[in-house]
Scaffold this active site. Structure first.
Site: not given
Length: 240
Positions: A163, A167
């Site tokens: 994750y 980003k």
């Protein structure tokens, strides 16, 4: 009245951001993958007396859905003032790179990175018609390379390698697109809501959605042509 499109806005931070911006007298289009859930979100806002909102079906990982949403919005408005790329998925655990399944990594990037890019590309022509267009990418501090490389780093972030890397990639997109569009008047920035309790993290965050939406709303409402290619949080800028 300025117009805003927020992806992933039927719940969580996206919904709260929509509520707060609508209360600031923006007309907000709440993007939702599921029409029923989008309509339920609108009803909740209507129950609060907020009527300057409308739902629009958009699955950012599906280019056909993105194009249909863009076509639908073009029939409603002449220009889009703000695009808030909020929709994202957390992915499955474990996420440490020594064990993370590649299917999991690809699924996360397909939404958080590629989905955001194709959504931005589709809506950019409508944004260009605004007098003060702004693209806001909702990022995360787990995407900060400075944070990961700090000797005082938060080791809890190691649970979110997949994750977090999506980003990090999103932040790179922010900088590069901002540089590309710097002379066009289109502002492009990243913002992190902080560790906010939503279903993305099984409601384990330390901030409420009301608190998490604040830096996003601030960036949207206090936009300035000179503020582009930056990464913000509540306290100010974040190191990339």
């Amino acid at each position: 009245m300025k117009t805003v499109l927020i992806t992933g806005a039927n719940k969580g931070i996206g919904f709260e951001t929509a509520k707060q911006l609508a209360q600031f007298n923006y007309f907000v289009y709440l993007g939702s993958r599921d029409k029923k859930l989008g309509l339920e979100a609108i009803r909740k806002l209507n129950d609060l007396g907020i009527t300057n909102v409308e739902t629009i079906v958009i699955d950012i990982a599906d280019i056909n859905s993105v194009r249909q949403a863009r076509q639908q919005l073009e029939r409603k408005i002449d220009s889009l003032d703000i695009l808030i790329n909020n929709a994202a998925i957390a992915g499955d655990q474990p996420q440490n790179f020594s064990a993370c399944k590649l299917e999991n990594l690809r699924a996360i990037f397909d939404v958080n990175f590629f989905g955001t890019i194709q959504t931005t590309q589709e809506f950019l022509p409508l944004l260009r018609k605004s007098s003060q267009p702004s693209i806001i990418n909702v990022s995360s501090e787990v995407g900060s390379l400075a944070g990961h490389s700090s000797p005082n780093r938060n080791v809890g972030r190691d649970k979110f390698h997949a994750y977090g890397s999506s980003k990090t990639a999103l932040n790179a997109f922010t900088i590069m697109l901002a540089n590309e569009l710097r002379d066009t008047g289109v502002m492009v920035n990243s913002v992190t809501p902080g560790h906010t309790a939503t279903d993305l993290n099984q409601f384990q965050g330390t901030k409420t959605v009301e608190q998490g939406a604040v830096p996003i709303v601030k960036l949207a409402t206090q936009a300035h042509p000179d503020i582009t290619g930056k990464f913000f949080r509540d306290e100010g800028e974040v190191a990339w």
